[in-house]
Scaffold this motif. Structure first.
Motif, PDB file in Angstrom:
ATOM      1  N   LYS A 169      60.547  56.658   4.661  1.00  0.00           N
ATOM      2  CA  LYS A 169      60.661  56.435   6.103  1.00  0.00           C
ATOM      3  C   LYS A 169      61.004  57.739   6.830  1.00  0.00           C
ATOM      4  CE  LYS A 169      60.837  53.727   9.730  1.00  0.00           C
ATOM      5  NZ  LYS A 169      59.607  53.055  10.241  1.00  0.00           N
ATOM      6  N   GLY A 170      61.844  58.562   6.199  1.00  0.00           N
ATOM      7  CA  GLY A 170      62.205  59.836   6.799  1.00  0.00           C
ATOM      8  C   GLY A 170      61.014  60.748   6.982  1.00  0.00           C
ATOM      9  N   LEU A 171      60.102  60.774   6.015  1.00  0.00           N
ATOM     10  CA  LEU A 171      58.899  61.608   6.112  1.00  0.00           C
ATOM     11  C   LEU A 171      58.016  61.138   7.262  1.00  0.00           C
ATOM     12  CD1 LEU A 171      57.222  63.896   4.862  1.00  0.00           C
ATOM     13  CD2 LEU A 171      56.165  62.187   3.363  1.00  0.00           C
ATOM     14  N   GLU A 172      57.881  59.822   7.420  1.00  0.00           N
ATOM     15  CA  GLU A 172      57.055  59.284   8.510  1.00  0.00           C
ATOM     16  C   GLU A 172      57.631  59.682   9.874  1.00  0.00           C
ATOM     17  OE1 GLU A 172      56.950  55.123   7.857  1.00  0.00           O
ATOM     18  OE2 GLU A 172      55.798  55.246   5.972  1.00  0.00           O
ATOM     19  N   ILE A 173      58.962  59.569  10.026  1.00  0.00           N
ATOM     20  CA  ILE A 173      59.591  59.929  11.305  1.00  0.00           C
ATOM     21  C   ILE A 173      59.440  61.418  11.581  1.00  0.00           C
ATOM     22  CG2 ILE A 173      61.816  60.067  12.505  1.00  0.00           C
ATOM     23  CD1 ILE A 173      62.636  57.505  11.073  1.00  0.00           C
ATOM     24  N   ALA A 174      59.603  62.273  10.548  1.00  0.00           N
ATOM     25  CA  ALA A 174      59.491  63.723  10.717  1.00  0.00           C
ATOM     26  C   ALA A 174      58.085  64.108  11.175  1.00  0.00           C
ATOM     27  CB  ALA A 174      59.861  64.421   9.415  1.00  0.00           C
ATOM     28  N   LYS A 175      57.066  63.458  10.614  1.00  0.00           N
ATOM     29  CA  LYS A 175      55.691  63.764  11.010  1.00  0.00           C
ATOM     30  C   LYS A 175      55.405  63.305  12.441  1.00  0.00           C
ATOM     31  CE  LYS A 175      53.522  63.610   6.422  1.00  0.00           C
ATOM     32  NZ  LYS A 175      52.558  62.889   5.556  1.00  0.00           N
ATOM     33  N   ALA A 176      56.005  62.165  12.817  1.00  0.00           N
ATOM     34  CA  ALA A 176      55.713  61.599  14.131  1.00  0.00           C
ATOM     35  C   ALA A 176      56.482  62.290  15.253  1.00  0.00           C
ATOM     36  CB  ALA A 176      56.029  60.093  14.125  1.00  0.00           C
ATOM     37  N   HIS A 177      57.728  62.704  15.005  1.00  0.00           N
ATOM     38  CA  HIS A 177      58.587  63.196  16.085  1.00  0.00           C
ATOM     39  C   HIS A 177      59.021  64.655  15.938  1.00  0.00           C
ATOM     40  CE1 HIS A 177      58.826  59.127  17.663  1.00  0.00           C
ATOM     41  NE2 HIS A 177      59.135  58.694  16.437  1.00  0.00           N
ATOM     42  N   ALA A 178      58.785  65.284  14.793  1.00  0.00           N
ATOM     43  CA  ALA A 178      59.126  66.697  14.576  1.00  0.00           C
ATOM     44  C   ALA A 178      60.529  67.036  15.057  1.00  0.00           C
ATOM     45  CB  ALA A 178      58.100  67.606  15.257  1.00  0.00           C
ATOM     46  N   PRO A 179      61.562  66.583  14.381  1.00  0.00           N
ATOM     47  CA  PRO A 179      62.940  66.900  14.797  1.00  0.00           C
ATOM     48  C   PRO A 179      63.236  68.390  14.613  1.00  0.00           C
ATOM     49  CG  PRO A 179      62.934  65.888  12.632  1.00  0.00           C
ATOM     50  CD  PRO A 179      61.531  65.790  13.131  1.00  0.00           C
ATOM     51  N   ASP A 180      64.324  68.846  15.214  1.00  0.00           N
ATOM     52  CA  ASP A 180      64.709  70.254  15.083  1.00  0.00           C
ATOM     53  C   ASP A 180      65.337  70.538  13.709  1.00  0.00           C
ATOM     54  OD1 ASP A 180      64.350  71.524  17.917  1.00  0.00           O
ATOM     55  OD2 ASP A 180      65.210  69.541  18.256  1.00  0.00           O
ATOM     56  N   LEU A 181      65.850  69.514  13.028  1.00  0.00           N
ATOM     57  CA  LEU A 181      66.481  69.716  11.719  1.00  0.00           C
ATOM     58  C   LEU A 181      66.543  68.367  10.989  1.00  0.00           C
ATOM     59  CD1 LEU A 181      69.362  71.968  10.723  1.00  0.00           C
ATOM     60  CD2 LEU A 181      69.747  69.537  10.359  1.00  0.00           C
ATOM     61  N   VAL A 182      66.480  68.432   9.653  1.00  0.00           N
ATOM     62  CA  VAL A 182      66.562  67.223   8.823  1.00  0.00           C
ATOM     63  C   VAL A 182      67.778  67.339   7.909  1.00  0.00           C
ATOM     64  CG1 VAL A 182      65.478  65.832   7.011  1.00  0.00           C
ATOM     65  CG2 VAL A 182      64.090  66.773   8.871  1.00  0.00           C
ATOM     66  N   ILE A 183      68.626  66.300   7.882  1.00  0.00           N
ATOM     67  CA  ILE A 183      69.729  66.196   6.921  1.00  0.00           C
ATOM     68  C   ILE A 183      69.389  65.046   5.985  1.00  0.00           C
ATOM     69  CG2 ILE A 183      72.183  65.723   6.584  1.00  0.00           C
ATOM     70  CD1 ILE A 183      72.684  66.792   9.390  1.00  0.00           C
ATOM     71  N   THR A 184      69.309  65.317   4.670  1.00  0.00           N
ATOM     72  CA  THR A 184      68.880  64.287   3.728  1.00  0.00           C
ATOM     73  C   THR A 184      69.805  64.217   2.518  1.00  0.00           C
ATOM     74  OG1 THR A 184      67.076  63.547   2.286  1.00  0.00           O
ATOM     75  CG2 THR A 184      67.299  65.904   2.601  1.00  0.00           C
ATOM     76  N   ASP A 185      70.009  62.992   2.030  1.00  0.00           N
ATOM     77  CA  ASP A 185      70.714  62.785   0.753  1.00  0.00           C
ATOM     78  C   ASP A 185      69.753  63.102  -0.385  1.00  0.00           C
ATOM     79  OD1 ASP A 185      72.678  62.118  -1.024  1.00  0.00           O
ATOM     80  OD2 ASP A 185      72.323  59.969  -0.919  1.00  0.00           O
ATOM     81  N   LEU A 186      70.284  63.355  -1.580  1.00  0.00           N
ATOM     82  CA  LEU A 186      69.408  63.658  -2.716  1.00  0.00           C
ATOM     83  C   LEU A 186      68.925  62.373  -3.383  1.00  0.00           C
ATOM     84  CD1 LEU A 186      69.799  66.509  -5.215  1.00  0.00           C
ATOM     85  CD2 LEU A 186      69.208  64.266  -6.057  1.00  0.00           C
ATOM     86  N   MET A 187      69.834  61.466  -3.712  1.00  0.00           N
ATOM     87  CA  MET A 187      69.463  60.234  -4.422  1.00  0.00           C
ATOM     88  C   MET A 187      69.255  59.108  -3.414  1.00  0.00           C
ATOM     89  SD  MET A 187      71.953  60.401  -7.757  1.00  0.00           S
ATOM     90  CE  MET A 187      71.110  59.029  -8.536  1.00  0.00           C
ATOM     91  N   MET A 188      67.990  58.646  -3.294  1.00  0.00           N
ATOM     92  CA  MET A 188      67.631  57.586  -2.359  1.00  0.00           C
ATOM     93  C   MET A 188      66.516  56.743  -2.957  1.00  0.00           C
ATOM     94  SD  MET A 188      67.554  59.609   1.285  1.00  0.00           S
ATOM     95  CE  MET A 188      66.271  60.716   0.708  1.00  0.00           C
ATOM     96  N   PRO A 189      66.358  55.500  -2.482  1.00  0.00           N
ATOM     97  CA  PRO A 189      65.246  54.682  -2.975  1.00  0.00           C
ATOM     98  C   PRO A 189      63.907  55.156  -2.427  1.00  0.00           C
ATOM     99  CG  PRO A 189      66.507  53.492  -1.321  1.00  0.00           C
ATOM    100  CD  PRO A 189      67.266  54.757  -1.613  1.00  0.00           C
TER     101      PRO A 189
END
Length: 977
Positions: free
Chosen positions: A765-785
Motif C-alpha cells: 500500500k505504501g508503494l501505491e501511495i508513493a507513486k500516486a502522491h510523491a511525498p517529500d519523504l518516506v518513513i518505513t518499518d522493516l518487517m511488514m506484511p
C-alpha cells in the motif's frame, strides 16, 4: 592443600548426614511392630548404608529377606527377593542376582503379582546386560515395559529404558541410546524419582563423552553431581566425578581432572568399592602420564596394581602392568620395564586378551631395539605384527580355516570315492567348487556387513551434528524474534516518557496513556510466558486448584475479546452452557490457555472472519474447542506448531508478530493439568484447536472468586492515529508505512506539527501511495506484511517516478549487518527501535532540507545544469542527463513544448511535473523556458547575431514575449545585456 581441606570438610559433612539418617531409621526399626513395616525400613536402611558400608547394606538386605520369608505375605516375599537381587547386581554378583530374580519372578507369577513380575523382568534385563547377553537383556526389558505399561508402573518403564539406553551405548548406537535415556529422564523427573533421574543424567553425560562432545558431557555430569550432592547420593557423585576427570583429561585441563578424580577415589574408598578405587588410581596414572610426570604416574599405577590384585581383576592387572612398564621405560629403567611387560604378557595369555599381548610385544620390540638386541626386537615385532593381523582379520582367518577344513574332508572323501567310481569323484570335485564359492560369498557378505556398520556409524554422527546445528539455529531465531517482540512496545513506552521529560509542562493525552498501558501489558505478558516456561522446565510450576465455576471463568475470559471482535467486524461466537460447572481447577492456568488460543485465532484471522469458542462437559471431563476461518496452517507444518519458538511464517513479511511461545505454553499447561490438546487445519479455510481436561464435577458449592478484568484484556484505542481527513497545509508531506497501529500513532504524533502525514499499513500500500502522491519523504518499518521495508525501499529507488524520494528505515533488528543491508537498498537513513522521537524528527527535517538545498542550488540564475549535483541516486542522474540531452536537441524548435517532453520521456503530465519539481524545483515548462533563455544569454554575450535572430534560434516565435521573459530573468532587456 585448600582443595584437599575442602574435600575433607565436604566428605565429613556428608558422613554426618548419612549417619543421622541411618540412626533415624534404626530408631524407626526398633519401634516398628509389624513385619511389613520392618521389612520396608530395612530396605531403606540398606539403601542408606550402601553409601557408607556395602557389608552393612548386605546384612540389612538379608535380614529383611529373612523376615519376609517367615511371613505368609507372598507379595512381601517377592518385593524382598527383588530388592536383594537388585542389590546383588550393583555388587557385580550378576549370576547370584539372576538366580534370586528368577525366584521372585516365579513366585510373582503364581500369585498374579504384576508389579513384582515387572520388577523381576527389569532386574533380569539389567543382569543379562552386565553379562553381555544383549539379546536376552532386550527380551526381558521388552516384557518389563509391556507389563509395566498395563499397570501404569512408570518407574519400572523408566528403569527398562535406562538399561536399553546402556545397551545401545555399548553397541555405539548413540542416537537410539539418547532416545531411551531421554524417555527415562522425563519419566523419573515427572515421578520425582531424583536418584534415578541423577543416574540418567550421568548416563547421558557418558554418551556425550563417548561422542567426544566434551562440553555436553560436562554439562550433564555437573548437573547430575549437583543433584546428587543435594540428596547425598555418594555413589552417583563418585560416578560423575570419575567421568568428569576423564572429560577434563581429554581437554588437557589436568588440575581439574586431578581434583575430580581424587574426589571419586575418596568416595569409592569410603563406599568400600575397591575395584572402582583401582580404576581411579589407574586414571590418575593416565593423567600424570599425559602431563609427562612419569614418576608420579608410576606411583599411581603401582597403587592401582596392588588393589586390582587384591580384588582379582585380571583385565586391570594386565593393563596396569603394561602402563607401569611404559613408565619404567620413560625413566630409563628398561629391566624393570621388561619384567612388568612379561607379567602383562602372562595375564594376557591367561585370559586370551590379544589386544594387550599385541601392545606388550610392541613395547618389548622398542626396548630391545634401543638396547641393540636386534634378534629379540625382531622376534617381538614379528609377534606384534602377527597378533595385529590376527585381531583385525580374525573373521577372515576363521573363514579360511573353515574352508581348509572342508577341503581336507573332501580330500579324504575323494580318496575313498576313487575306489568306488569315477562318477563319485566328479561329484566330489563339483561339491568342492560349490563350497569354495559359498566360502567366497560368505566372506564377501562379512565385508559388506562391516562396511554397512561403518557407514551407519558415520550417518549417526552426521545426524547428531545436524540436530545440534538445528538447535543452535532455533536458539538464534528465538533471540532474534523475542528481541523484536520487546523492542516495539519498549519504543512506544520510552517515546512518550522522553517527550514528557523534555516538555514537563505538556500533559500526555488519554490515547497516549492507553497506548503506554497496552504496550506495558504486552511486555508483562511476554515476561510472564517466559517465566512460566522456565518454571515448567524446572518442574517448579505446580497446579493450585481451588473450587469454583469453570463455565463462569471461561465466560469471563471470552468476554475480554468482545470489543476487539466488534472493532474488526469479526463474527465472534461463544458457546458456553449457562449452567454451573462446579469443580476444583487452577483458574489462572485455565485463563492463560483460553487467552493464548483465542489471541492466536484473532491474530491470524482477517477482518470480517469468524472465530468461535465452544465449551462442554461430559463424564470424561471438560472439552474446549477454539476455531477460526483464517488462512490455516500447511499440513507439513502442523506437527511443529506446539514446538517452542516455532513460527509457521518465519519471513520478514509475515502478517503477524509473535515469539513462538504462546502455543508451546498452552500445550505445557494442558499437560500439567493431565489434559490433551490437538490441532487440525485446512489451508485457506481455518484452524481448530481441541482441548480435553480431566475434570470431576462437584455437585454443590459456591464460587469464591470475584470477577475481575484479566491482565490479558486488549484495549482498543480510538486515537487520532486512525482519524481520516485532508490536510490542506502548505508543508512537506511524509508517508508513514508501519503495520503496528500504536507505533504508527506514536510517530504521527511526533511529526504532525511540521509535516502532512500519509499512512499505509504495509509496504504494498505504501508503494501505491508513493507513486500516486510523491511525498517529500518516506518513513518505513522493516518487517511488514505483503512487502517488507527492504523491498519497498528497493522499488522506490529503482522507479523513475519515486527514486528522488528520501527514505528513513525503522526496525527492531539491531546490528551492523542489518543496518548495512538496509542502507545497501538505497535507504537514506536507518534507525533502530527503541529510538529517540526527537532524533527521528531532526533526521526527517534534515533530509527534506537537503533536498530543498539541492533544488535551490540548481535554480540559481547563472548556474549551468549539472545533473550530478542534483541527487546521488543514479536513476535520477540518468533521468536528468536524458532530459538535458533532449533540451539540447530541441530547444531551437519553437513547436517543442511540454507535451513533446512527455511523449519523449514516456511520462504523464503529472508524473513529469512531480519529478522535475522534486529534482530542480521547476516545472517542465519553466525548465524548458529557462534553458532557452540561458542559451540566448550566451549568444548575446558573444554578439553572435541580432536580438531578433537569436530569439528565433532559441525557439521563441514571439519577440515581445522573449523580451519580457528575458528581462524577468536577467533584469535587463536583451539589447542591453
Amino acid at each position: 592443600m585448600r582443595r584437599l581441606l575442602f574435600l575433607c570438610c565436604l566428605l565429613s559433612s556428608c558422613l554426618m548426614f548419612s549417619q543421622e539418617k541411618e540412626d533415624s531409621l534404626q530408631l524407626e526399626l526398633r519401634k516398628a511392630k509389624h513385619d511389613t513395616s520392618r521389612v520396608k525400613i530395612l530396605h531403606q536402611l540398606a539403601f542408606t548404608q550402601a553409601n557408607t558400608s556395602r557389608d552393612k547394606a548386605r546384612e540389612s538386605m538379608l535380614k529383611a529377606l529373612d523376615i519376609a520369608l517367615k511371613t505368609d505375605n507372598d507379595q512381601l516375599k517377592v518385593t524382598s527377593y527383588n530388592h536383594y537381587s537388585n542389590f546383588l547386581r550393583t555388587q557385580s554378583m550378576v549370576d547370584s542376582s539372576v538366580v534370586v530374580s528368577n525366584l521372585a519372578l516365579s513366585l510373582a507369577k503364581e500369585i498374579n503379582f504384576y508389579k513384582g513380575q515387572a520388577t523381576a523382568y527389569s532386574t533380569l534385563g539389567g543382569s543379562y546386560w552386565e553379562k553381555g547377553n544383549f539379546e536376552k537383556s532386550k527380551e526381558y526389558l521388552e516384557k518389563c515395559v509391556a507389563l509395566a505399561s498395563e499397570i501404569d508402573d512408570k518407574i519400572q518403564i523408566g528403569n527398562a529404558y535406562n538399561v536399553l539406553g546402556a545397551i545401545h551405548t555399548q553397541t555405539i548406537e548413540y542416537t537410539k541410546a539418547m532416545e531411551y535415556y531421554t524417555k527415562a529422564a522425563r519419566i523419573f523427573k515427572e515421578a520425582g524419582a531424583t536418584r534415578r533421574y541423577i543416574l540418567i543424567l550421568g548416563n547421558i553425560g557418558f554418551v556425550y563423552r563417548s561422542m567426544d562432545n566434551l562440553d555436553g558431557a560436562e554439562r550433564y555430569l555437573l548437573e547430575a553431581d549437583s543433584l546428587a550432592k543435594a540428596i547425598n547420593d555418594q555413589a552417583a557423585r563418585a560416578f560423575s566425578s570419575y567421568n568428569l576427570s576423564i572429560v577434563y583429561r581429554k581437554r588437557g585441563e589436568f588440575d581439574k581432572a586431578i581434583a575430580a578424580n581424587l574426589n571419586a577415589i575418596s568416595i569409592y574408598k569410603r563406599l568400600g568399592n575397591r575395584k572402582r578405587v583401582a580404576f581411579g588410581q589407574y586414571t590418575m596414572g593416565k593423567i600424570y602420564w599425559e602431563k609427562e610426570e612419569f614418576q608420579q604416574a608410576l606411583g599411581y599405577y603401582q597403587q592401582a596394581l596392588e588393589i586390582s590384585i587384591s580384588v582379582d581383576d585380571s583385565v586391570n592387572i594386565g593393563h596396569t602392568h603394561q602402563e607401569i612398564a611404559r613408565c619404567f621405560h620413560k625413566l630409563n629403567k628398561n629391566q624393570q620395564a621388561k619384567e612388568h611387560l612379561q607379567k602383562a604378557k602372562a595375564v594376557a595369555d591367561g585370559i586370551a586378551l590379544d589386544v594387550l599381548s599385541m601392545e606388550v610385544h610392541q613395547s618389548l620390540s622398542q626396548i630391545f631395539a634401543e638396547e641393540g638386541n636386534a634378534d629379540a626386537a625382531y622376534t617381538n615385532l614379528l609377534a606384534y605384527t602377527e597378533l595385529k593381523d590376527s585381531i583385525y582379520t580374525k573373521e577372515k582367518r576363521e573363514l579360511a580355516s573353515d574352508i581348509e577344513a572342508k577341503y581336507q574332508n573332501e580330500q579324504k572323501t575323494q580318496e575313498i570315492a576313487l575306489l568306488e567310481s569315477d562318477k563319485k569323484l566328479q561329484a566330489l570335485q563339483l561339491n568342492k567348487r560349490v563350497n569354495e564359492r559359498n566360502g567366497i560369498i560368505a566372506f564377501s557378505i562379512v565385508i559388506l556387513l562391516l562396511a554397512a556398520l561403518l557407514y551407519n556409524q558415520y550417518r549417526v554422527k552426521q545426524k547428531a551434528n545436524r540436530k545440534l546445528q538445528e538447535l543452535d539455529r532455533l536458539k538464534s531465531s528465538f533471540f532474534a524474534n523475542i528481541s523484536h517482540e520487546f523492542r516495539t512496545p519498549l519504543t512506544l513506552i520510552q517515546g512518550p516518557i522522553e517527550q514528557l521529560e523534555q516538555h514537563p509542562e505538556e500533559q500526555l493525552s488519554q490515547d497516549t496513556v492507553k497506548m503506554i498501558r497496552r504496550n506495558s501489558n504486552r511486555v508483562l505478558k511476554l515476561v510472564n510466558q517466559l517465566l512460566d516456561l522456565s518454571q515448567i522446565d524446572e518442574g517448579s510450576l505446580k497446579l493450585e486448584p481451588t473450587e469454583g465455576d469453570m463455565f463462569k471463568c471461561l465466560r469471563a475470559a471470552c468476554s475480554s475479546f468482545n470489543s476487539h471482535a466488534a472493532q474488526r467486524k469479526i463474527d465472534y461466537r461463544v458457546r458456553i452452557p449457562q449452567t454451573t460447572l462446579w469443580a476444583a481447577f487452577d483458574r489462572d492456568k485455565l485463563e492463560k490457555i483460553a487467552y493464548n488460543l483465542l489471541g492466536n485465532a484473532f491474530k491470524f484471522s482477517e477482518d470480517g472472519a469468524t472465530v468461535s469458542f465452544t465449551a462442554s462437559y461430559g463424564p470424561p471431563g471438560l472439552e474446549m474447542i477454539v476455531s477460526d476461518t483464517g488462512k490455516g496452517i500447511p499440513q507439513e507444518k502442523l506437527p511443529f506448531v506446539f514446538d517452542r519458538f516455532y513460527q509457521v511464517d518465519g519471513s520478514s513479511t509475515r502478517e503477524n508478530e509473535g515469539s513462538g511461545i504462546g502455543l508451546a505454553l498452552s500445550r505445557d499447561l494442558v499437560e500439567l493439568m493431565d489434559g490433551t490438546i490437538t490441532v487440525s487445519s485446512i489451508l485457506g479455510k481455518g484452524t481448530t484447536f481441541k482441548i480435553h481436561l480431566p475434570v470431576e464435577e462437584i455437585k454443590s458449592g459456591e464460587d469464591p472468586f470475584i470477577e475481575k478484568p484479566s491482565e490479558y484484556q486488549h484495549e482498543i484505542s480510538g486515537s487520532s492515529a486512525f482519524q481520516t481527513g485532508t490536510d490542506e497545509r502548505d508543508i512537506p508531506a511524509v508517508l508513514l508505512v508501519e503495520d503496528n497501529t500504536d507505533m504508527r500513532y506514536f510517530i504521527k504524533e511526533q511529526l504532525i506539527k511540521d509535516f502532512k502525514i500519509q499512512e499505509a499499513l504495509d509496504g504494498q500500500k505504501g508503494l501505491e501511495i508513493a507513486k500516486a502522491h510523491a511525498p517529500d519523504l518516506v518513513i518505513t518499518d522493516l518487517m511488514m506484511p505483503k512487502m517488507d521495508g527492504i523491498e519497498l525501499c528497493k522499488r522506490l529507488k529503482t522507479n523513475l517516478h519515486t527514486s528522488h524520494i528520501p527514505v528513513i528505515m525503522l526496525t527492531a533488528k539491531a546490528g551492523q549487518a542489518n543496518k548495512i543491508k538496509g542502507l545497501e537498498t538505497g535507504a537514506d537513513d536507518y534507525l533502530t527501535k527503541p529510538f529517540d522521537a526527537k532524533e527521528l524528527l531532526v533526521r526527517t527535517r534534515n533530509l527534506i532540507a537537503q533536498r530543498k538545498k539541492l533544488r535551490e542550488r540548481y535554480s540559481g540564475k547563472e548556474k549551468p545544469i549539472d545533473p550530478k549535483e542534483i541527487t546521488v541516486t543514479s536513476i535520477d542522474q540518468r533521468f536528468l542527463e536524458q532530459l538535458l540531452k533532449m533540451l539540447e536537441e530541441h530547444y531551437a524548435d519553437g513547436a517543442f513544448g511540454v507535451p513533446q517532453m512527455q511523449q519523449a520521456l514516456a511520462m504523464s503530465k503529472s508524473q513529469l511535473h512531480r519529478k522535475t519539481k522534486a529534482l530542480t524545483d521547476e516545472s517542465p515548462g519553466e525548465l524548458l523556458r529557462n534553458f532557452r533563455l540561458k542559451r540566448a544569454a550566451q549568444l548575446l554575450a558573444q554578439k553572435a547575431d541580432t536580438v531578433t535572430q537569436i530569439a528565433y534560434k532559441v525557439g521563441f516565435n514571439d519577440l515581445s514575449y522573449f523580451t519580457k521573459c528575458f528581462k524577468e530573468r536577467y533584469g535587463v532587456v536583451p539589447s542591453s545585456y
